[in-house]
Scaffold this motif. Structure first.
Motif, short mmCIF file in Angstrom:
data_model
loop_
_atom_site.label_atom_id
_atom_site.label_comp_id
_atom_site.label_asym_id
_atom_site.label_seq_id
_atom_site.Cartn_x
_atom_site.Cartn_y
_atom_site.Cartn_z
N TRP A 107 16.64 2.98 15.92
CA TRP A 107 15.39 2.69 15.21
C TRP A 107 14.21 3.27 15.98
O TRP A 107 14.06 3.01 17.17
CB TRP A 107 15.20 1.18 15.07
CG TRP A 107 16.19 0.51 14.18
CD1 TRP A 107 17.44 0.05 14.53
CD2 TRP A 107 16.03 0.19 12.80
NE1 TRP A 107 18.07 -0.52 13.45
CE2 TRP A 107 17.22 -0.45 12.37
CE3 TRP A 107 15.01 0.39 11.88
CZ2 TRP A 107 17.40 -0.91 11.06
CZ3 TRP A 107 15.18 -0.07 10.58
CH2 TRP A 107 16.37 -0.71 10.17
N GLU A 108 13.38 4.06 15.30
CA GLU A 108 12.18 4.60 15.92
C GLU A 108 11.06 3.56 15.89
O GLU A 108 10.98 2.76 14.96
CB GLU A 108 11.74 5.88 15.20
CG GLU A 108 12.76 7.00 15.23
CD GLU A 108 13.04 7.50 16.63
OE1 GLU A 108 12.11 7.47 17.46
OE2 GLU A 108 14.18 7.91 16.90
N GLU A 109 10.19 3.62 16.86
CA GLU A 109 9.13 2.61 16.97
C GLU A 109 7.98 2.91 16.01
O GLU A 109 7.53 4.05 15.91
CB GLU A 109 8.62 2.54 18.40
CG GLU A 109 7.68 1.38 18.66
CD GLU A 109 7.46 1.13 20.14
OE1 GLU A 109 6.69 0.21 20.46
OE2 GLU A 109 8.04 1.86 20.97
N GLU A 110 7.54 1.88 15.28
CA GLU A 110 6.35 1.93 14.41
C GLU A 110 6.35 3.17 13.51
O GLU A 110 5.41 3.94 13.48
CB GLU A 110 5.07 1.85 15.26
CG GLU A 110 4.96 0.53 16.01
CD GLU A 110 3.65 0.38 16.77
OE1 GLU A 110 2.80 1.30 16.70
OE2 GLU A 110 3.48 -0.65 17.44
N GLU A 111 7.41 3.31 12.74
CA GLU A 111 7.60 4.50 11.91
C GLU A 111 7.31 4.25 10.43
O GLU A 111 6.90 5.16 9.71
CB GLU A 111 9.05 5.01 12.04
CG GLU A 111 9.30 6.30 11.29
CD GLU A 111 10.69 6.85 11.56
OE1 GLU A 111 10.96 7.98 11.13
OE2 GLU A 111 11.51 6.15 12.19
N PRO A 142 0.84 -1.20 0.00
CA PRO A 142 0.00 0.00 0.00
C PRO A 142 0.88 1.25 0.00
O PRO A 142 2.04 1.21 0.41
CB PRO A 142 -0.78 -0.13 1.31
CG PRO A 142 0.12 -0.91 2.21
CD PRO A 142 0.85 -1.88 1.31
N LYS A 143 0.33 2.35 -0.48
CA LYS A 143 1.10 3.60 -0.47
C LYS A 143 1.38 4.03 0.97
O LYS A 143 0.57 3.84 1.87
CB LYS A 143 0.32 4.70 -1.19
CG LYS A 143 0.23 4.49 -2.70
CD LYS A 143 1.61 4.55 -3.35
CE LYS A 143 1.53 4.53 -4.88
NZ LYS A 143 1.21 3.21 -5.43
N GLY A 144 2.55 4.60 1.17
CA GLY A 144 2.91 5.03 2.51
C GLY A 144 4.39 5.35 2.61
O GLY A 144 5.07 5.59 1.60
N ALA A 201 10.51 -1.06 14.07
CA ALA A 201 10.22 0.15 13.32
C ALA A 201 9.03 0.02 12.36
O ALA A 201 8.51 1.03 11.89
CB ALA A 201 11.46 0.58 12.53
N LEU A 202 8.62 -1.20 12.06
CA LEU A 202 7.46 -1.37 11.19
C LEU A 202 6.16 -1.05 11.94
O LEU A 202 5.98 -1.44 13.09
CB LEU A 202 7.39 -2.81 10.66
CG LEU A 202 8.29 -3.15 9.49
CD1 LEU A 202 8.20 -4.64 9.19
CD2 LEU A 202 7.92 -2.34 8.25
N ASP A 237 6.50 7.60 -0.38
CA ASP A 237 7.31 8.53 0.40
C ASP A 237 8.53 7.73 0.87
O ASP A 237 8.43 6.93 1.80
CB ASP A 237 6.50 9.05 1.59
CG ASP A 237 7.29 9.97 2.50
OD1 ASP A 237 8.48 10.22 2.22
OD2 ASP A 237 6.71 10.42 3.51
N VAL A 238 9.68 7.93 0.23
CA VAL A 238 10.82 7.02 0.38
C VAL A 238 11.98 7.69 1.09
O VAL A 238 12.36 8.82 0.76
CB VAL A 238 11.29 6.50 -0.99
CG1 VAL A 238 12.37 5.44 -0.82
CG2 VAL A 238 10.13 5.95 -1.80
N THR A 239 12.57 6.95 2.02
CA THR A 239 13.82 7.34 2.66
C THR A 239 14.85 6.25 2.41
O THR A 239 14.54 5.06 2.51
CB THR A 239 13.63 7.53 4.17
OG1 THR A 239 12.72 8.62 4.39
CG2 THR A 239 14.95 7.84 4.86
#
Length: 208
Positions: free
Chosen positions: A93-97, A32-34, A123-124, A56-58
């Motif tokens: 790693w940030e949580e649920e990002e 899905p887009k995100g 992070a997911l 939206d890519v990093t």
């Protein structure tokens, strides 16, 4: 290690080419887009492809020359990719990002691999996807790309074990042909994964 990759990506030519990994192209049909994170992204071929598809890519890498080439490729293709320098040995790693994390041919010593997997799991977002294509230990016999140290290659059983509580939407072990620049040069032995973190996000219909 950083200096090795920085030197490799310092050449004008794109070592792994400018086109996306073929498995990622297939896997994108399920995503899905995100917000998507590409780890060990190298010269940007996969992150630029995803950005061209509206994500939206990093992109993370620890070779500054790779980051610069990612920026250049994104500019050439008329898309935006956020680039960040990180060493996976100590990145926070940030949580649920992230809605998805992409891991294409990023091979590390076991302690870094284990740390990276735990970071990915943290992070997911719920319902988020881990998508990977990695060389297996059998790749040593093929010699068509990847690390020369067998301990840096992926054990598919380890991967399954680490994501045993995720939905398995795709899992394949075997031969594929990969012609990606001068770095990947023929038939190879890989493990492909699409794991989805359990949560409330909509399940996409399997399109393989």
């Amino acid at each position: 290690m950083n200096s090795k990759w920085h030197e490799r990506f310092s050449m004008d030519e794109y070592f792994y080419g400018k086109e996306p990994n073929l498995f990622l192209v297939q896997a994108t049909k399920q995503l899905p887009k995100g917000k998507i994170l590409c780890i060990a992204e190298g010269e940007g071929r996969n992150s630029v492809f995803l950005a061209s598809r509206g994500y939206d890519v990093t992109a993370w890498d620890f070779a500054q020359s790779g980051i610069e080439k990612t920026k250049r490729l994104a500019e050439d293709r008329g898309v935006i990719v956020n680039t960040e320098w990180h060493d996976l040995a100590d990145v926070a790693w940030e949580e649920e990002e992230w809605d998805a994390i992409i891991h294409i041919f990023g091979h590390f010593p076991t302690p870094i691999f284990e740390r990276t997997v735990e970071g990915i799991r943290k992070a997911l977002k719920p319902g988020g996807y881990y998508v990977s294509e990695l060389y297996t230990k059998e790749q040593i016999e093929y010699g068509t790309g990847g690390p020369k140290e067998i301990e840096n290659l992926c054990d598919p059983a380890t991967l399954l074990s680490r994501f045993s509580d995720y939905f398995i939407q795709h899992f394949y072990i075997g031969e594929v042909e990969r012609i990606e620049g001068q770095g990947h040069t023929g038939v190879a032995h890989v493990v492909q994964s699409i794991f989805r973190k359990r949560g409330s996000a909509k399940v996409e219909k399997n399109k393989f």
